[in-house]
Design an enzyme around this catalytic site. Structure first.
Site, short mmCIF file in Angstrom:
data_model
loop_
_atom_site.label_atom_id
_atom_site.label_comp_id
_atom_site.label_asym_id
_atom_site.label_seq_id
_atom_site.Cartn_x
_atom_site.Cartn_y
_atom_site.Cartn_z
N ILE A 101 0.96 -1.19 0.18
CA ILE A 101 -0.27 -0.37 0.33
C ILE A 101 1.02 1.31 -0.10
O ILE A 101 1.61 1.21 0.74
CB ILE A 101 -0.65 -0.23 1.61
CG1 ILE A 101 -1.46 1.17 1.04
CG2 ILE A 101 0.42 -0.24 2.81
CD1 ILE A 101 -3.30 0.89 2.19
N CYS A 102 0.50 2.89 -0.66
CA CYS A 102 1.19 3.92 -0.73
C CYS A 102 2.34 3.68 -1.14
O CYS A 102 2.81 3.47 -2.82
CB CYS A 102 1.30 4.19 0.59
SG CYS A 102 1.74 5.80 1.21
N ALA A 103 3.55 4.07 -0.79
CA ALA A 103 4.45 4.03 -1.70
C ALA A 103 5.25 2.48 -1.93
O ALA A 103 6.12 2.73 -2.02
CB ALA A 103 6.04 4.00 -0.88
N TYR A 122 1.08 5.07 -4.82
CA TYR A 122 0.36 6.55 -3.48
C TYR A 122 0.50 7.10 -5.03
O TYR A 122 1.67 7.36 -6.08
CB TYR A 122 1.30 7.22 -2.57
CG TYR A 122 1.36 8.54 -2.27
CD1 TYR A 122 0.00 8.62 -1.11
CD2 TYR A 122 1.80 9.23 -2.92
CE1 TYR A 122 -0.19 9.35 -0.15
CE2 TYR A 122 1.30 10.74 -1.51
CZ TYR A 122 0.26 10.70 -0.92
OH TYR A 122 0.23 12.66 -0.56
N SER A 150 -2.53 -0.69 -3.13
CA SER A 150 -3.64 0.33 -2.92
C SER A 150 -2.80 1.43 -2.56
O SER A 150 -1.80 1.61 -2.75
CB SER A 150 -4.58 0.19 -1.41
OG SER A 150 -5.47 0.19 -0.86
#
Length: 183
Positions: A101-103, A122, A150
């Site tokens: 998720i994210c980075a 992200y 995500s």
């Protein structure tokens, strides 16, 4: 019982990591928090101290999934860890779930495992998803086969519920969503 390892590095995004731990445990999934250093004490990106269950020096091959939370500089530490990359490759090669998720999906991108796969991350870090097909901004969570990605803190609940769905089923994910008064 299903099992997942979540890799924690100093500077990980606490909401992303701990939301996954919390909701998966509510669903009855064994989640083991793994420090990627020799010490179980981890400090998150917002200064929240977390005590991991174990370190990456243990044998970590018996789970159904590995999870990478984002955050900075945590994601950079994940990228620099040969142990993390070796385990992600082993799980991916075995067709087991790898989630980020994210980075953190950029870890997968730099490893080359997103080639020809749909993925998200992200906003602004898409250049790190090397070889991936980007589905656009309307997706909070993207699954392509065994790879789940995500976008960030705001999608942490959606991400965790997707992990429950793939490890158990949609009914259990919906049950957990209802129990936390989500949607």
């Amino acid at each position: 019982m299903k099992k997942a390892y979540i890799f924690l590095a100093d500077g990980f995004e606490e909401v992303e990591g701990l939301t996954a731990v919390d909701l998966l445990r509510r669903a009855g999934i064994e989640v083991v928090m793994v420090s990627i250093k020799d010490d179980v004490n981890i400090k998150g990106a917002r200064g929240i101290n977390v005590v991991a269950d174990t370190t990456i020096s243990e044998s970590l091959t018996d789970a159904d999934m590995v999870i990478l939370p984002g955050g900075m500089p945590g994601t950079n530490y994940l990228k620099a860890s040969d142990e993390v990359k070796n385990l992600v490759n082993a799980y991916n090669d075995a067709g087991k779930y790898v989630a980020a998720i994210c980075a953190a999906p950029t870890v997968f991108g730099e490893m080359g495992i997103l080639q020809g796969k749909k993925a998200t991350c992200y906003p602004g870090l898409e250049h790190g998803l090397l070889g991936a097909m980007l589905p656009g901004e309307d997706y909070s969570v993207v699954q392509d086969g065994n790879i789940i990605t995500s976008r960030g803190v705001g999608t942490a609940i959606d991400f965790a519920l997707k992990l429950i769905e793939v490890l158990i089923d949609k009914k259990k994910a919906d049950e957990i969503a209802e129990s936390i008064v989500y949607k």
